[in-house]
Design a protein around this motif. Structure first.
Motif, PDB file in Angstrom:
ATOM      1  N   GLY A 270     -32.507  72.569  45.674  1.00  0.00           N
ATOM      2  CA  GLY A 270     -32.646  73.179  44.631  1.00  0.00           C
ATOM      3  C   GLY A 270     -33.901  72.209  43.563  1.00  0.00           C
ATOM      4  O   GLY A 270     -34.169  71.114  43.701  1.00  0.00           O
ATOM      5  N   ALA A 271     -34.497  72.916  42.924  1.00  0.00           N
ATOM      6  CA  ALA A 271     -35.698  72.451  42.161  1.00  0.00           C
ATOM      7  C   ALA A 271     -35.130  71.485  41.096  1.00  0.00           C
ATOM      8  O   ALA A 271     -34.097  71.928  40.202  1.00  0.00           O
ATOM      9  N   LYS A 272     -35.750  70.633  40.522  1.00  0.00           N
ATOM     10  CA  LYS A 272     -35.142  69.747  39.495  1.00  0.00           C
ATOM     11  C   LYS A 272     -36.437  69.190  38.521  1.00  0.00           C
ATOM     12  O   LYS A 272     -37.443  69.213  38.889  1.00  0.00           O
ATOM     13  N   GLY A 273     -35.971  68.780  37.324  1.00  0.00           N
ATOM     14  CA  GLY A 273     -37.090  68.418  36.290  1.00  0.00           C
ATOM     15  C   GLY A 273     -37.748  67.030  36.609  1.00  0.00           C
ATOM     16  O   GLY A 273     -38.643  66.629  36.123  1.00  0.00           O
ATOM     17  N   MET A 274     -36.774  66.060  37.205  1.00  0.00           N
ATOM     18  CA  MET A 274     -37.248  64.851  37.735  1.00  0.00           C
ATOM     19  C   MET A 274     -37.387  63.639  36.827  1.00  0.00           C
ATOM     20  O   MET A 274     -37.623  62.561  36.899  1.00  0.00           O
ATOM     21  N   GLY A 275     -37.139  64.044  35.444  1.00  0.00           N
ATOM     22  CA  GLY A 275     -37.297  63.145  34.378  1.00  0.00           C
ATOM     23  C   GLY A 275     -35.910  62.843  33.648  1.00  0.00           C
ATOM     24  O   GLY A 275     -34.980  63.313  34.249  1.00  0.00           O
ATOM     25  N   LEU A 276     -35.875  61.922  32.768  1.00  0.00           N
ATOM     26  CA  LEU A 276     -34.565  61.814  32.136  1.00  0.00           C
ATOM     27  C   LEU A 276     -34.074  62.962  31.731  1.00  0.00           C
ATOM     28  O   LEU A 276     -32.950  63.037  31.367  1.00  0.00           O
ATOM     29  N   PHE A 277     -34.916  64.014  31.055  1.00  0.00           N
ATOM     30  CA  PHE A 277     -34.576  64.910  30.286  1.00  0.00           C
ATOM     31  C   PHE A 277     -34.466  66.416  31.228  1.00  0.00           C
ATOM     32  O   PHE A 277     -34.221  67.389  30.789  1.00  0.00           O
ATOM     33  N   GLY A 278     -34.761  66.202  32.519  1.00  0.00           N
ATOM     34  CA  GLY A 278     -34.796  67.494  33.265  1.00  0.00           C
ATOM     35  C   GLY A 278     -33.529  67.816  33.707  1.00  0.00           C
ATOM     36  O   GLY A 278     -32.708  67.169  34.170  1.00  0.00           O
ATOM     37  N   GLY A 279     -33.449  69.191  33.799  1.00  0.00           N
ATOM     38  CA  GLY A 279     -32.359  69.808  34.409  1.00  0.00           C
ATOM     39  C   GLY A 279     -32.704  70.268  35.801  1.00  0.00           C
ATOM     40  O   GLY A 279     -33.522  69.921  36.803  1.00  0.00           O
ATOM     41  N   SER A 280     -31.774  71.359  36.344  1.00  0.00           N
ATOM     42  CA  SER A 280     -31.935  71.824  37.589  1.00  0.00           C
ATOM     43  C   SER A 280     -32.000  73.416  37.561  1.00  0.00           C
ATOM     44  O   SER A 280     -31.239  73.840  36.740  1.00  0.00           O
ATOM     45  N   ALA A 281     -32.563  73.983  38.340  1.00  0.00           N
ATOM     46  CA  ALA A 281     -32.352  75.492  38.461  1.00  0.00           C
ATOM     47  C   ALA A 281     -30.990  75.819  39.210  1.00  0.00           C
ATOM     48  O   ALA A 281     -30.347  74.986  39.827  1.00  0.00           O
ATOM     49  N   ASN A 282     -30.647  77.010  39.255  1.00  0.00           N
ATOM     50  CA  ASN A 282     -29.527  77.797  39.917  1.00  0.00           C
ATOM     51  C   ASN A 282     -29.889  77.445  41.373  1.00  0.00           C
ATOM     52  O   ASN A 282     -30.771  77.986  41.898  1.00  0.00           O
ATOM     53  N   ASN A 283     -29.119  76.555  42.109  1.00  0.00           N
ATOM     54  CA  ASN A 283     -29.298  76.076  43.531  1.00  0.00           C
ATOM     55  C   ASN A 283     -28.741  76.858  44.369  1.00  0.00           C
ATOM     56  O   ASN A 283     -28.384  76.348  45.422  1.00  0.00           O
ATOM     57  N   ARG A 284     -27.915  77.859  44.270  1.00  0.00           N
ATOM     58  CA  ARG A 284     -26.922  78.524  45.043  1.00  0.00           C
ATOM     59  C   ARG A 284     -27.660  79.314  46.279  1.00  0.00           C
ATOM     60  O   ARG A 284     -27.037  79.545  47.232  1.00  0.00           O
ATOM     61  N   SER A 285     -29.147  79.090  46.209  1.00  0.00           N
ATOM     62  CA  SER A 285     -29.822  79.932  47.143  1.00  0.00           C
ATOM     63  C   SER A 285     -30.451  78.821  48.149  1.00  0.00           C
ATOM     64  O   SER A 285     -31.113  79.236  49.037  1.00  0.00           O
ATOM     65  N   ASN A 286     -30.510  77.419  47.747  1.00  0.00           N
ATOM     66  CA  ASN A 286     -31.005  76.723  48.874  1.00  0.00           C
ATOM     67  C   ASN A 286     -30.122  76.499  49.910  1.00  0.00           C
ATOM     68  O   ASN A 286     -29.132  76.971  50.118  1.00  0.00           O
TER      69      ASN A 286
END
Length: 428
Positions: A270-286
């Motif tokens: 799943g996609a991620k923001g990669m920074g201190l403040f980054g979130g992640s996308a809905n990862n259920r399809s990965n």
């Protein structure tokens, strides 16, 4: 993010990045030091994290607690953090009060007290923090696997340090570390927000220009040798939940394979923001969620990969479902990895991975605080050009690139695998 940016270097070596932004009447001030667990050696692990704590203990001008009160009265927030590649402090304040941040950071860059009694009290605090983390079996597993994955490089050490070093480090060693690395010639200052650039540059010169540079830091000469043998950790404990962790060596931020690996990470976990403040996308399809969670082999699964100065780690972690064997989880993961190596990824996966990663990156840089963080982080770990072309380089990744890096980096002989096995399973 890089439009209207001004970059300069003061005579004492301090790198300065100023980025005016009118999106809100606030400003954010960050000072990054090029020091972290990466440069630490046996006997002094945890020294950077400990020094970071000590810089909150006061100076003659701002005794302990006075800075906290001053920022609170000004309506601001502040913090400090230590990573593998850097130590950072920041303040975000109403724009008309940002000078307070310059006053404080320039002061503690050279005038931190390191009171012997406070130093000993902090030893107790940090050891207690470590002991608290050690109560978490996944933390212990991660620490063991990380140490096994690196034979020589400082990335093998926990940022908080090993207990034996924390018990023996002296006040003199901490202070010498501070005097060597927390100096203008080893720092990057970033200011972003609602201000005029020329007056801000003048203020930076006013508060920091007269500070003396520290000694030139010796370049890191340790290079991790290629991993030629699979490494395994079997950890047992009282936690009834079983955990799995698998890591591979991965390319650093400035390597041509970095962005293909970002896309590979997104496809798998799943996609991620990669920074201190980054979130992640809905990862259920990965791929790994479908292979592990939907098949009820694990109750969760996550991947981790981020920008580093030197080659770091890509990790896959999971919490096992009751009654499932670690080997079944490991082989299910390898089935997915080898499928990408043999058959590549689909056009739909590529489009989704790139689109969601761009969205998460945008989220992680949307405020002046986040923006200032990314400017300083990129200058320390990579370059501002790397940041400026982030989206462009991400979008240039092809399915062939992803298949190639999967085959190159994700090999059984170069994996380090950790099983946490509850004692009840062993006894059974």
């Amino acid at each position: 993010m890089l439009d209207s940016l001004i970059q300069t270097t003061l005579d004492n070596g301090l790198q300065v990045i100023v980025r005016p932004s009118r999106r809100a009447p606030v400003a954010s001030f960050w000072v990054f030091y090029r020091v972290g667990s990466r440069i630490e050696t046996p006997g002094c692990t945890g020294v950077s994290h400990w020094v970071e704590h000590m810089l909150f203990k006061g100076t003659p001008r701002y005794p302990r607690g006075e800075f906290d009160k001053a920022v609170a009265r000004a309506g601001g927030v502040f913090n400090g953090m230590t990573g593998q590649d850097w130590t950072v402090y920041f303040e975000t304040l109403p724009a008309d009060r940002i000078e307070l941040a310059l006053q404080v950071e320039s002061d503690r860059m050279v005038n931190a007290v390191f009171d012997p009694q406070e130093t000993e009290l902090e030893r107790t605090v940090i050891l207690s923090e470590r002991e608290g983390s050690e109560n978490n079996e996944f933390y212990r597993l991660h620490e063991e696997v990380q140490a096994a994955a690196f034979l020589e490089h400082g990335y093998r050490n926990p940022i908080i340090g090993w207990p034996s070093d924390l018990r023996t480090l002296t006040r003199e060693a901490l202070y010498a570390h501070y005097r060597t690395y927390y100096a203008p010639n080893n720092a990057v200052v970033v200011v972003a927000g609602d201000f005029e650039p020329e007056p801000m540059l003048a203020q930076v010169e006013q508060y920091f220009g007269g500070l003396k540079p520290g000694p030139a830091a010796s370049p890191l000469r340790i290079e991790e040798p290629p991993q030629r043998a699979e490494r395994r950790i079997l950890l047992r404990g009282e936690d009834p939940t079983a955990y799995f962790l698998q890591v591979f060596h991965a390319p650093p931020a400035l390597h041509p394979d970095f962005f293909p690996f970002v896309v590979l990470d997104s496809v798998l976990g799943g996609a991620k923001g990669m920074g201190l403040f980054g979130g992640s996308a809905n990862n259920r399809s990965n791929r790994l969620y479908r292979a592990l969670v939907e098949r009820q082999l694990t109750v969760d699964v996550a991947t981790s990969f981020g920008p580093t100065i030197d080659p770091g780690l890509f990790s896959i972690s999971a919490t096992l479902a009751p009654g499932v064997e670690h080997r079944a989880v490991e082989e299910a993961i390898w089935s997915e990895l080898e499928a990408i190596q043999r058959h590549g990824v689909t056009a739909a996966e590529m489009e989704k991975a790139i689109k969601q990663t761009r969205a998460q990156f945008a989220y992680s840089s949307e405020s002046v605080t986040y923006e200032a963080y990314w400017l300083g982080f990129s200058q320390v770990v990579a370059t501002l050009d790397w940041l400026a072309h982030w989206s462009e380089r991400l979008q240039a990744v092809t399915a062939e690139d992803v298949q190639r890096v999967a085959a190159l980096y994700l090999q059984r002989r170069s994996q380090t695998v950790g099983y946490y096995i509850p004692d009840r399973e062993v006894q059974g």
